[in-house]
Every structure is written in C-alpha cells, then in structure tokens.
Enzyme design. Structure first.
Site, PDB file in Angstrom:
ATOM      1  N   GLY A   1      -2.070  -3.998  -1.354  1.00 56.72           N
ATOM      2  CA  GLY A   1      -3.045  -3.878  -2.444  1.00 56.72           C
ATOM      3  C   GLY A   1      -2.258  -3.999  -3.734  1.00 56.72           C
ATOM      4  O   GLY A   1      -1.404  -3.157  -4.022  1.00 56.72           O
TER       5      GLY A   1
ATOM      6  N   ILE B   1      -3.620   0.236  -9.050  1.00 58.29           N
ATOM      7  CA  ILE B   1      -2.657   1.234  -8.577  1.00 58.29           C
ATOM      8  C   ILE B   1      -1.414   0.524  -8.035  1.00 58.29           C
ATOM      9  O   ILE B   1      -0.281   0.911  -8.329  1.00 58.29           O
ATOM     10  CB  ILE B   1      -3.254   2.173  -7.505  1.00 58.29           C
ATOM     11  CG1 ILE B   1      -4.459   2.941  -8.081  1.00 58.29           C
ATOM     12  CG2 ILE B   1      -2.195   3.170  -7.006  1.00 58.29           C
ATOM     13  CD1 ILE B   1      -5.142   3.888  -7.108  1.00 58.29           C
ATOM     14  N   GLY B   2      -1.618  -0.547  -7.260  1.00 54.04           N
ATOM     15  CA  GLY B   2      -0.483  -1.271  -6.673  1.00 54.04           C
ATOM     16  C   GLY B   2       0.504  -1.750  -7.736  1.00 54.04           C
ATOM     17  O   GLY B   2       1.722  -1.568  -7.615  1.00 54.04           O
TER      18      GLY B   2
ATOM     19  N   HIS C   1     -10.595  15.317  -0.528  1.00 58.33           N
ATOM     20  CA  HIS C   1     -10.443  14.808  -1.893  1.00 58.33           C
ATOM     21  C   HIS C   1     -11.789  14.846  -2.598  1.00 58.33           C
ATOM     22  O   HIS C   1     -12.787  14.446  -2.041  1.00 58.33           O
ATOM     23  CB  HIS C   1      -9.935  13.371  -1.801  1.00 58.33           C
ATOM     24  CG  HIS C   1      -9.694  12.724  -3.123  1.00 58.33           C
ATOM     25  ND1 HIS C   1      -9.172  13.391  -4.208  1.00 58.33           N
ATOM     26  CD2 HIS C   1      -9.898  11.445  -3.547  1.00 58.33           C
ATOM     27  CE1 HIS C   1      -9.058  12.554  -5.225  1.00 58.33           C
ATOM     28  NE2 HIS C   1      -9.496  11.374  -4.848  1.00 58.33           N
TER      29      HIS C   1
ATOM     30  N   ARG D   1     -14.229   2.502  -6.941  1.00 54.60           N
ATOM     31  CA  ARG D   1     -15.587   2.927  -7.310  1.00 54.60           C
ATOM     32  C   ARG D   1     -16.029   2.297  -8.615  1.00 54.60           C
ATOM     33  O   ARG D   1     -15.247   2.120  -9.521  1.00 54.60           O
ATOM     34  CB  ARG D   1     -15.609   4.444  -7.508  1.00 54.60           C
ATOM     35  CG  ARG D   1     -15.795   5.196  -6.246  1.00 54.60           C
ATOM     36  CD  ARG D   1     -16.230   6.598  -6.528  1.00 54.60           C
ATOM     37  NE  ARG D   1     -15.178   7.411  -7.095  1.00 54.60           N
ATOM     38  CZ  ARG D   1     -15.387   8.627  -7.600  1.00 54.60           C
ATOM     39  NH1 ARG D   1     -16.604   9.129  -7.623  1.00 54.60           N
ATOM     40  NH2 ARG D   1     -14.391   9.329  -8.070  1.00 54.60           N
TER      41      ARG D   1
HETATM   42  O1  TXD Z   1      -6.703  10.113  -5.010  1.00 58.03           O
HETATM   43  C1  TXD Z   1      -6.914   9.047  -4.485  1.00 58.03           C
HETATM   44  N1  TXD Z   1      -6.642   8.868  -3.208  1.00 58.03           N
HETATM   45  C2  TXD Z   1      -7.453   7.913  -5.278  1.00 58.03           C
HETATM   46  C3  TXD Z   1      -7.971   6.794  -4.561  1.00 58.03           C
HETATM   47  C4  TXD Z   1      -7.458   7.922  -6.674  1.00 58.03           C
HETATM   48  C5  TXD Z   1      -7.883   6.822  -7.376  1.00 58.03           C
HETATM   49  C6  TXD Z   1      -8.350   5.605  -6.731  1.00 58.03           C
HETATM   50  N2  TXD Z   1      -8.422   5.688  -5.320  1.00 58.03           N
HETATM   51  C7  TXD Z   1      -8.757   4.519  -4.520  1.00 58.03           C
HETATM   52  O2  TXD Z   1      -7.629   3.647  -4.451  1.00 58.03           O
HETATM   53  C8  TXD Z   1      -9.851   3.626  -5.030  1.00 58.03           C
HETATM   54  O3  TXD Z   1     -11.113   4.179  -4.768  1.00 58.03           O
HETATM   55  C9  TXD Z   1      -9.578   2.371  -4.227  1.00 58.03           C
HETATM   56  O4  TXD Z   1     -10.126   2.513  -2.930  1.00 58.03           O
HETATM   57  C10 TXD Z   1      -8.058   2.331  -4.110  1.00 58.03           C
HETATM   58  C11 TXD Z   1      -7.365   1.287  -4.959  1.00 58.03           C
HETATM   59  O5  TXD Z   1      -7.647   1.492  -6.307  1.00 58.03           O
HETATM   60  P1  TXD Z   1      -7.247   0.384  -7.418  1.00 58.03           P
HETATM   61  O6  TXD Z   1      -7.695   0.918  -8.725  1.00 58.03           O
HETATM   62  O7  TXD Z   1      -5.850  -0.052  -7.253  1.00 58.03           O
HETATM   63  O8  TXD Z   1      -8.214  -0.801  -6.988  1.00 58.03           O
HETATM   64  P2  TXD Z   1      -8.094  -2.375  -7.318  1.00 58.03           P
HETATM   65  O9  TXD Z   1      -7.468  -2.589  -8.646  1.00 58.03           O
HETATM   66  O10 TXD Z   1      -9.433  -2.963  -7.061  1.00 58.03           O
HETATM   67  O11 TXD Z   1      -7.071  -2.911  -6.224  1.00 58.03           O
HETATM   68  C12 TXD Z   1      -7.391  -3.025  -4.889  1.00 58.03           C
HETATM   69  C13 TXD Z   1      -6.701  -4.258  -4.378  1.00 58.03           C
HETATM   70  C14 TXD Z   1      -7.232  -5.561  -5.001  1.00 58.03           C
HETATM   71  O12 TXD Z   1      -6.164  -6.256  -5.603  1.00 58.03           O
HETATM   72  C15 TXD Z   1      -7.793  -6.332  -3.796  1.00 58.03           C
HETATM   73  O13 TXD Z   1      -7.598  -7.743  -3.886  1.00 58.03           O
HETATM   74  C16 TXD Z   1      -6.982  -5.737  -2.664  1.00 58.03           C
HETATM   75  O14 TXD Z   1      -6.900  -4.347  -2.964  1.00 58.03           O
HETATM   76  N3  TXD Z   1      -7.563  -5.939  -1.342  1.00 58.03           N
HETATM   77  C17 TXD Z   1      -6.802  -6.149  -0.258  1.00 58.03           C
HETATM   78  N4  TXD Z   1      -5.475  -6.205  -0.122  1.00 58.03           N
HETATM   79  C18 TXD Z   1      -4.995  -6.456   1.107  1.00 58.03           C
HETATM   80  N5  TXD Z   1      -5.792  -6.611   2.192  1.00 58.03           N
HETATM   81  C19 TXD Z   1      -7.134  -6.550   2.090  1.00 58.03           C
HETATM   82  N6  TXD Z   1      -7.922  -6.706   3.171  1.00 58.03           N
HETATM   83  C20 TXD Z   1      -7.694  -6.306   0.819  1.00 58.03           C
HETATM   84  N7  TXD Z   1      -8.962  -6.188   0.354  1.00 58.03           N
HETATM   85  C21 TXD Z   1      -8.870  -5.966  -0.966  1.00 58.03           C
END
Ligand code: TXD
Length: 317
Positions: free
Chosen positions: A10, A14-15, A176, A83
């Site tokens: 990802g 965050i990544g 959480h 979200r």
């Molecule tokens: O406390 C906690 N655990 C959290 C969790 C706090 C904040 C956010 N939290 C969750 O982290 C949030 O609800 C999301 O489920 C994740 C990731 O958050 P982020 O803000 O980094 O989301 P993005 O910017 O949408 O990034 C997600 C990336 C995006 O680049 C997609 O293209 C990629 O995930 N993605 C994938 N990567 C690899 N493989 C697959 N299948 C895939 N699908 C989407």
C-alpha cells in the site's frame, strides 16, 4: 551487517509517510508495493531524492510485483480503501477483506519469515484475516491501532494538564475506535495516575470523560476535517514505533492487536492489549486485573470485534 528490508504494501498516504520515516530514521531499505506500481515507484524515487539532503542511506524502490517483497524483515500493510466522510470503519469490511486476502497470499509466498504489521481497517478483523490467510504464526502478525489511540489520548491529556507529551503515558485496550477502552488508572503524568491528578485538582472527571470520548472518536474527527481520506501522519509514526521495537529488539510495551490465546479470557480473538514487542515479534501479553466496570467495557469491545468477524464470515469472501 546488511540493512534491514522493510516492505510497505500500500503506497498511499500512510505507505508514503512510512517510507519517508523509515528513511529519516535509517531503519532499513524500503520496497513500496501497490496495485498502482507507478505511484509506488514515484514515491520511492521522490523520497530517495530527499536522502542526499537529509543525509540518510536507504535504498527505496516501488513495484506492483509481489516478488519485490521477498526476504523482507518487516511488512507493513496499509493496502485497501480509507474511510470517506460518513463512512464507518466497518463499511470498509468487504472491500478491504478481499484486498487483505490477496496481500496475505503475497506474503505467504514471498515473505513468510517477516514480522507483519497490519494497519488496514477495520483493523481487528483485517489482522485476523491476515493471520488466517497467510498462515504465519500469530506472534508474527500484529495490528496497529492501540499505539495511535494511546498517542491521541496522551496528546489530549498533555494539553489538559499543560505538561510535555513525553511525560504522559496512556493505557488503552480493546478494539480500535468507538469501543476502545482507556484505563485511566494506568494512565499517568510522570507516574502519577490520572485519578490522582483529578483528586489533586488538575482536572475534573467530566473533563477527562470528554477527553476519553474525543480519543475514541479521534479518527472520525480527522476524517471530517480532511474531507477526503483519513489520518496518516500519526498512524505511520505509530507503526514505525512497532517496527523499530521489533528490528532493534527493544522490547517496548506497546498496545497492539494480538491474537489472545486464553489471556483476558479470550480464545483466538485478535484485539488490542499491551504487548512486549521484540525480536521474537509479539513476545508477551501484559495481562492486568480489571475492576468490574473495566471488565465490562473490555468485554463489550471484544463483542463488537466478534460481531464484525461474524459479519465477515457471513460475507464468504
Ligand atoms: O489505526 C489504524 N489502524 C488506522 C487505519 C488509522 C488510520 C487509517 N487506517 C486505515 O489504513 C485506513 O482506513 C485504510 O484502510 C488504510 C490505509 O490508509 P491510507 O490513508 O494510506 O489509504 P490510501 O492513501 O487510500 O492508500 C491505500 C493504498 C492505495 O495506494 C491503493 O492503491 C492501495 O492501498 N491498494 C492496494 N495495494 C496493494 N494491493 C491491493 N490489492 C490494493 N488495493 C488498494
């Protein structure tokens, strides 16, 4: 000594932040993986170009091929969908379970010896799915939520007491989010428990209750402000604390979602509790005795996680 290898599955908000922090802290080399390989490669190149300025040596690359994560010491998983305003974490269940299934398969094939930190929401269910589908041992698969929830709690307490965040510790348990259970009697300023500080006139029970409420809804507060996407700086910093404790065998005691096997009366449930994180992964669960109202709150939180897990099983994904 060869550098550690850290895979970030990802490459979203965050990544990307994780990759930058890993560079700045020189924790190791980074592979960013995303279905959008260009985004992963672009962020890796951008951060690598900051390394001469900031003076860190870390090889960064991006890919959409799981083979790139081979041999990773740590894999941090944020893949999925965040979200949007009005959405609960649970709305993400079906979409993200499918994503986590695919990621688990990639880890099982290419990085079965890694320490895996799951961040994707709904966290407590996603980390359980990751452990089941990857087949990795439970002590090598943990979820990040408690470090973030307790960081939020610590910040708000520090602001309330007008003291340094460094001197505030917080103790949170449970799932959480909304059903998170903060144990105020184990939350302190320089070792002085919050209930004592209330007795000393530093705050009132009502104000502390409001802080607890704000903490439990801390993610939603940011989602509302950002309007698109959710928090990412503090979540990334929190996962880094966990990865660093593992890589340096620091044995920090951090609240993480781990698979309980009898502790706290739970059998096989992933939920947040304080854990010693060291080179062995999740090495030891810290099991405290509850007061009756704390026990009730913790069980309510576990029930919410179990319900969501049952909803997930019913989906059959
Ligand atoms: O406390 C906690 N655990 C959290 C969790 C706090 C904040 C956010 N939290 C969750 O982290 C949030 O609800 C999301 O489920 C994740 C990731 O958050 P982020 O803000 O980094 O989301 P993005 O910017 O949408 O990034 C997600 C990336 C995006 O680049 C997609 O293209 C990629 O995930 N993605 C994938 N990567 C690899 N493989 C697959 N299948 C895939 N699908 C989407």
């Amino acid at each position: 000594m060869a550098r550690n290898k850290i895979a970030l599955v990802g490459a979203g908000n965050i990544g990307g932040t994780l990759a930058h922090l890993i560079g700045l802290k020189e924790l190791g080399d980074v592979v960013l993986f995303d279905v959008f390989g260009g985004v992963a490669a672009g962020k890796a190149l951008d951060i690598a170009q900051s390394s001469p300025v900031d003076g860190f040596d870390s090889a960064l690359s991006g890919s959409s091929d799981y083979a790139a994560i081979a041999g990773s010491d740590v894999v941090i998983v944020t893949a999925g969908f965040p979200r949007l305003p009005g959405m609960s974490r649970d709305d993400l269940l079906a979409k993200n379970a499918e994503v986590i299934g695919a990621v688990a398969e990639g880890i099982r094939t290419h990085a079965p010896d890694a320490f895996v930190i799951v961040i994707t929401n709904p966290l407590d269910v996603m980390v359980a799915v990751m452990q089941e589908r990857s087949g990795l041992p439970p002590h090598k698969v943990v979820g990040m939520a408690g470090v973030l929830d307790s960081a939020r709690f610590r910040l708000f307490l520090a602001q309330e007491f007008n003291v340094s965040v460094e001197d505030v510790t917080a103790f949170v348990l449970g799932g959480h989010g909304d059903t998170m259970v903060p144990l105020t009697r184990y939350s302190t300023v320089a070792g002085i428990p919050v209930p004592d500080l209330i007795r000393m006139g530093w705050s009132t029970q009502e104000r502390i209750d409001a802080i607890v409420h704000r903490t439990a809804n801390g993610g939603g507060e940011i989602v509302k402000l950002l309007e698109k996407g959710s928090a990412f700086y503090a979540p990334a910093a929190s996962a880094i604390a966990m990865a660093e404790s593992f890589l340096k065998d620091k044995k920090r005691v951090l609240p993480c979602a781990v698979k309980l096997e009898g502790q706290y009366g739970q059998d096989g449930l992933y939920v947040g509790v304080p854990v010693v994180i060291g080179a062995g992964g999740a090495e030891k669960v810290v099991e405290v005795e509850f007061l009756p109202e704390e026990k009730a709150a913790f069980e309510k939180s576990c029930d919410a996680v179990k319900k969501l897990l049952a909803d997930f099983r019913a989906l059959g994904v």
